[in-house]
Design a protein around this motif. Structure first.
Motif, PDB file in Angstrom:
ATOM      1  N   ILE A  36       0.859  -1.179   0.000  1.00  0.00           N
ATOM      2  CA  ILE A  36       0.000   0.000   0.000  1.00  0.00           C
ATOM      3  C   ILE A  36       0.897   1.231   0.000  1.00  0.00           C
ATOM      4  CG2 ILE A  36      -1.798   1.290   1.229  1.00  0.00           C
ATOM      5  CD1 ILE A  36      -2.595  -1.353   2.615  1.00  0.00           C
ATOM      6  N   SER A  37       0.614   2.156  -0.912  1.00  0.00           N
ATOM      7  CA  SER A  37       1.381   3.400  -0.940  1.00  0.00           C
ATOM      8  C   SER A  37       0.443   4.578  -0.696  1.00  0.00           C
ATOM      9  CB  SER A  37       2.100   3.568  -2.275  1.00  0.00           C
ATOM     10  OG  SER A  37       1.161   3.873  -3.282  1.00  0.00           O
ATOM     11  N   ASP A  38       1.015   5.645  -0.153  1.00  0.00           N
ATOM     12  CA  ASP A  38       0.226   6.846   0.107  1.00  0.00           C
ATOM     13  C   ASP A  38       0.412   7.892  -0.984  1.00  0.00           C
ATOM     14  OD1 ASP A  38       2.813   7.563   0.690  1.00  0.00           O
ATOM     15  OD2 ASP A  38       2.347   8.494   2.617  1.00  0.00           O
ATOM     16  N   ARG A  39       1.097   7.508  -2.053  1.00  0.00           N
ATOM     17  CA  ARG A  39       1.341   8.385  -3.202  1.00  0.00           C
ATOM     18  C   ARG A  39       1.935   7.529  -4.318  1.00  0.00           C
ATOM     19  NH1 ARG A  39       4.787  12.023   0.196  1.00  0.00           N
ATOM     20  NH2 ARG A  39       3.596  10.918   1.742  1.00  0.00           N
ATOM     21  N   TRP A  40       1.973   8.068  -5.529  1.00  0.00           N
ATOM     22  CA  TRP A  40       2.629   7.327  -6.600  1.00  0.00           C
ATOM     23  C   TRP A  40       4.126   7.326  -6.325  1.00  0.00           C
ATOM     24  CZ3 TRP A  40       1.636   3.677  -9.726  1.00  0.00           C
ATOM     25  CH2 TRP A  40       2.574   3.317 -10.681  1.00  0.00           C
ATOM     26  N   ARG A  59      -3.898  10.829  -1.476  1.00  0.00           N
ATOM     27  CA  ARG A  59      -4.442  11.477  -0.287  1.00  0.00           C
ATOM     28  C   ARG A  59      -5.205  12.748  -0.631  1.00  0.00           C
ATOM     29  NH1 ARG A  59       0.131  11.446   4.180  1.00  0.00           N
ATOM     30  NH2 ARG A  59      -0.301  13.627   3.932  1.00  0.00           N
ATOM     31  N   THR A  60      -6.500  12.674  -0.397  1.00  0.00           N
ATOM     32  CA  THR A  60      -7.309  13.874  -0.525  1.00  0.00           C
ATOM     33  C   THR A  60      -7.668  14.379   0.862  1.00  0.00           C
ATOM     34  OG1 THR A  60      -9.264  12.472  -0.738  1.00  0.00           O
ATOM     35  CG2 THR A  60      -8.259  13.278  -2.778  1.00  0.00           C
ATOM     36  N   ASN A  61      -7.698  13.472   1.797  1.00  0.00           N
ATOM     37  CA  ASN A  61      -8.044  13.825   3.177  1.00  0.00           C
ATOM     38  C   ASN A  61      -7.076  13.117   4.104  1.00  0.00           C
ATOM     39  OD1 ASN A  61      -9.115  14.122   5.731  1.00  0.00           O
ATOM     40  ND2 ASN A  61     -11.199  13.569   5.133  1.00  0.00           N
ATOM     41  N   LYS A  62      -6.191  13.877   4.729  1.00  0.00           N
ATOM     42  CA  LYS A  62      -5.168  13.306   5.611  1.00  0.00           C
ATOM     43  C   LYS A  62      -5.765  12.410   6.685  1.00  0.00           C
ATOM     44  CE  LYS A  62      -0.845  15.549   6.549  1.00  0.00           C
ATOM     45  NZ  LYS A  62      -0.137  16.584   7.241  1.00  0.00           N
ATOM     46  N   LYS A  63      -6.919  12.801   7.200  1.00  0.00           N
ATOM     47  CA  LYS A  63      -7.523  12.063   8.308  1.00  0.00           C
ATOM     48  C   LYS A  63      -8.032  10.690   7.892  1.00  0.00           C
ATOM     49  CE  LYS A  63      -8.732  16.141  10.932  1.00  0.00           C
ATOM     50  NZ  LYS A  63      -9.762  16.954  11.528  1.00  0.00           N
ATOM     51  N   SER A  64      -8.325  10.511   6.614  1.00  0.00           N
ATOM     52  CA  SER A  64      -8.941   9.248   6.201  1.00  0.00           C
ATOM     53  C   SER A  64      -7.944   8.180   5.785  1.00  0.00           C
ATOM     54  CB  SER A  64      -9.924   9.501   5.056  1.00  0.00           C
ATOM     55  OG  SER A  64      -9.223   9.841   3.872  1.00  0.00           O
ATOM     56  N   LYS A  67      -7.856   5.079   7.959  1.00  0.00           N
ATOM     57  CA  LYS A  67      -9.094   4.299   7.800  1.00  0.00           C
ATOM     58  C   LYS A  67      -9.061   3.515   6.493  1.00  0.00           C
ATOM     59  CE  LYS A  67     -13.140   3.049   9.165  1.00  0.00           C
ATOM     60  NZ  LYS A  67     -13.149   1.871  10.024  1.00  0.00           N
ATOM     61  N   GLU A  68      -8.605   4.171   5.422  1.00  0.00           N
ATOM     62  CA  GLU A  68      -8.508   3.481   4.130  1.00  0.00           C
ATOM     63  C   GLU A  68      -7.555   2.295   4.219  1.00  0.00           C
ATOM     64  OE1 GLU A  68      -8.096   6.028   0.553  1.00  0.00           O
ATOM     65  OE2 GLU A  68      -8.432   7.679   1.961  1.00  0.00           O
ATOM     66  N   ILE A  69      -6.413   2.498   4.839  1.00  0.00           N
ATOM     67  CA  ILE A  69      -5.434   1.418   4.997  1.00  0.00           C
ATOM     68  C   ILE A  69      -6.016   0.306   5.857  1.00  0.00           C
ATOM     69  CG2 ILE A  69      -3.174   0.804   5.962  1.00  0.00           C
ATOM     70  CD1 ILE A  69      -2.264   3.681   5.138  1.00  0.00           C
ATOM     71  N   ASP A  70      -6.676   0.673   6.943  1.00  0.00           N
ATOM     72  CA  ASP A  70      -7.309  -0.312   7.828  1.00  0.00           C
ATOM     73  C   ASP A  70      -8.322  -1.164   7.054  1.00  0.00           C
ATOM     74  OD1 ASP A  70      -8.030  -1.553  10.367  1.00  0.00           O
ATOM     75  OD2 ASP A  70      -9.869  -0.363  10.227  1.00  0.00           O
ATOM     76  N   ASN A  71      -9.122  -0.526   6.222  1.00  0.00           N
ATOM     77  CA  ASN A  71     -10.120  -1.268   5.431  1.00  0.00           C
ATOM     78  C   ASN A  71      -9.452  -2.288   4.518  1.00  0.00           C
ATOM     79  OD1 ASN A  71     -12.257   0.137   6.598  1.00  0.00           O
ATOM     80  ND2 ASN A  71     -12.372   1.644   4.940  1.00  0.00           N
ATOM     81  N   ILE A  72      -8.363  -1.883   3.868  1.00  0.00           N
ATOM     82  CA  ILE A  72      -7.642  -2.802   2.970  1.00  0.00           C
ATOM     83  C   ILE A  72      -7.004  -3.940   3.768  1.00  0.00           C
ATOM     84  CG2 ILE A  72      -5.703  -3.007   1.369  1.00  0.00           C
ATOM     85  CD1 ILE A  72      -6.305   0.021   0.654  1.00  0.00           C
ATOM     86  N   ALA A  92      -4.116   7.327  15.925  1.00  0.00           N
ATOM     87  CA  ALA A  92      -4.131   6.574  17.183  1.00  0.00           C
ATOM     88  C   ALA A  92      -5.051   5.365  17.114  1.00  0.00           C
ATOM     89  CB  ALA A  92      -4.533   7.492  18.335  1.00  0.00           C
ATOM     90  N   GLU A  93      -6.198   5.519  16.484  1.00  0.00           N
ATOM     91  CA  GLU A  93      -7.157   4.418  16.374  1.00  0.00           C
ATOM     92  C   GLU A  93      -6.557   3.251  15.588  1.00  0.00           C
ATOM     93  OE1 GLU A  93     -11.536   3.646  14.385  1.00  0.00           O
ATOM     94  OE2 GLU A  93     -11.053   5.670  15.066  1.00  0.00           O
ATOM     95  N   PHE A  94      -5.901   3.567  14.481  1.00  0.00           N
ATOM     96  CA  PHE A  94      -5.242   2.545  13.668  1.00  0.00           C
ATOM     97  C   PHE A  94      -4.163   1.839  14.482  1.00  0.00           C
ATOM     98  CE2 PHE A  94      -1.904   0.944  10.977  1.00  0.00           C
ATOM     99  CZ  PHE A  94      -2.570   0.342   9.927  1.00  0.00           C
ATOM    100  N   CYS A  95      -3.312   2.633  15.131  1.00  0.00           N
ATOM    101  CA  CYS A  95      -2.199   2.064  15.908  1.00  0.00           C
ATOM    102  C   CYS A  95      -2.696   1.168  17.030  1.00  0.00           C
ATOM    103  CB  CYS A  95      -1.318   3.182  16.454  1.00  0.00           C
ATOM    104  SG  CYS A  95      -0.417   4.065  15.143  1.00  0.00           S
ATOM    105  N   LYS A  96      -3.804   1.545  17.651  1.00  0.00           N
ATOM    106  CA  LYS A  96      -4.371   0.724  18.730  1.00  0.00           C
ATOM    107  C   LYS A  96      -4.905  -0.596  18.177  1.00  0.00           C
ATOM    108  CE  LYS A  96      -7.621   0.751  22.534  1.00  0.00           C
ATOM    109  NZ  LYS A  96      -8.723   1.456  23.197  1.00  0.00           N
ATOM    110  N   LYS A  97      -5.642  -0.518  17.067  1.00  0.00           N
ATOM    111  CA  LYS A  97      -6.219  -1.729  16.470  1.00  0.00           C
ATOM    112  C   LYS A  97      -5.125  -2.715  16.040  1.00  0.00           C
ATOM    113  CE  LYS A  97      -9.157  -3.510  12.835  1.00  0.00           C
ATOM    114  NZ  LYS A  97     -10.083  -3.196  11.747  1.00  0.00           N
ATOM    115  N   TRP A  98      -4.037  -2.199  15.487  1.00  0.00           N
ATOM    116  CA  TRP A  98      -2.971  -3.053  14.951  1.00  0.00           C
ATOM    117  C   TRP A  98      -1.758  -3.102  15.890  1.00  0.00           C
ATOM    118  CZ3 TRP A  98      -4.124  -6.114  10.944  1.00  0.00           C
ATOM    119  CH2 TRP A  98      -5.218  -5.752  10.153  1.00  0.00           C
ATOM    120  N   THR A  99      -1.994  -2.953  17.189  1.00  0.00           N
ATOM    121  CA  THR A  99      -0.915  -2.957  18.184  1.00  0.00           C
ATOM    122  C   THR A  99      -0.004  -4.175  18.019  1.00  0.00           C
ATOM    123  OG1 THR A  99      -2.221  -1.733  19.797  1.00  0.00           O
ATOM    124  CG2 THR A  99      -0.419  -3.044  20.675  1.00  0.00           C
TER     125      THR A  99
END
Length: 188
Positions: A36-40, A59-64, A67-72, A92-99
């Motif tokens: 997964i990349s966050d840019r080309w 990235r159009t929305n830094k906050k998302s 969530k996008e990575i988590d979904n994948i 923080a939410e991502f980091c907690k889920k994938w601790t």
């Protein structure tokens, strides 16, 4: 087979080291099943040549992005997630889920020269400017606090009197290759 997901933003140098270690049998019983990349970036092209599934998130929305990575990741369920020059900050939410599932390789001896804005050649410029005598690399768990997760493995190197940021970067890159592969093997 242990599944590795790799998050990239650049050349994918450490991703290539991981793939070479798998191909040579140094990383035994592993497969990179997702990039997964966050840019080309160049790493995408390399992953596609190796027939790895790739998601490039513009990235159009830094906050998302977390969530996008988590979904994948939720679809592909990796055993370990490796940040390979990944420049986005995971929330923080991502980091907690994938601790303790997400690891990063950092080109300094953390906690020194860590945190936001400390990446790539910038780190080596600071090390040289501060006249440090040693440097190195650190593999650590990713947490909500940038570069402050538990350390898995560190390795040092001596800084020569004629060292430049470029020469130090090359030296550290060799260390990163070694300790990243050692860390993956150590974790499993």
């Amino acid at each position: 087979m242990k599944k590795i997901a790799i998050l990239v933003s650049g050349k994918g140098t450490n991703m290539k080291h991981i793939l070479e270690a798998i191909e040579s049998g140094i990383l035994h019983n592993f497969v990179v099943n997702l990039v997964i990349s966050d840019r080309w970036c160049i790493a995408i092209q390399y992953a596609l040549k190796k027939n790895i599934i790739v998601f490039s998130l513009i990235r159009t929305n830094k906050k998302s992005i977390s969530k996008e990575i988590d979904n994948i990741l939720g679809i592909y369920i990796p055993d370990i997630i490796i940040l390979s020059g990944f420049l986005s900050i995971l929330d923080a939410e991502f980091c907690k889920k994938w601790t303790r599932k997400v690891i990063n390789i950092h080109p300094s001896l953390l906690p020194k020269y860590g945190g936001k804005g400390m990446y790539g050649i910038k780190i080596h410029q600071e090390v040289i400017k501060n006249r440090d005598k040693i440097s190195g690399a650190t593999v650590h768990y990713v947490t909500k606090d940038v570069d402050l997760g538990d350390i898995i493995l560190k390795q040092t190197c001596k800084i020569d009197s004629e060292e430049t940021p470029i020469s130090l970067s090359k030296k550290i890159s060799m260390i990163e290759k070694q300790i990243l592969i050692q860390s993956i093997n150590q974790l499993f």
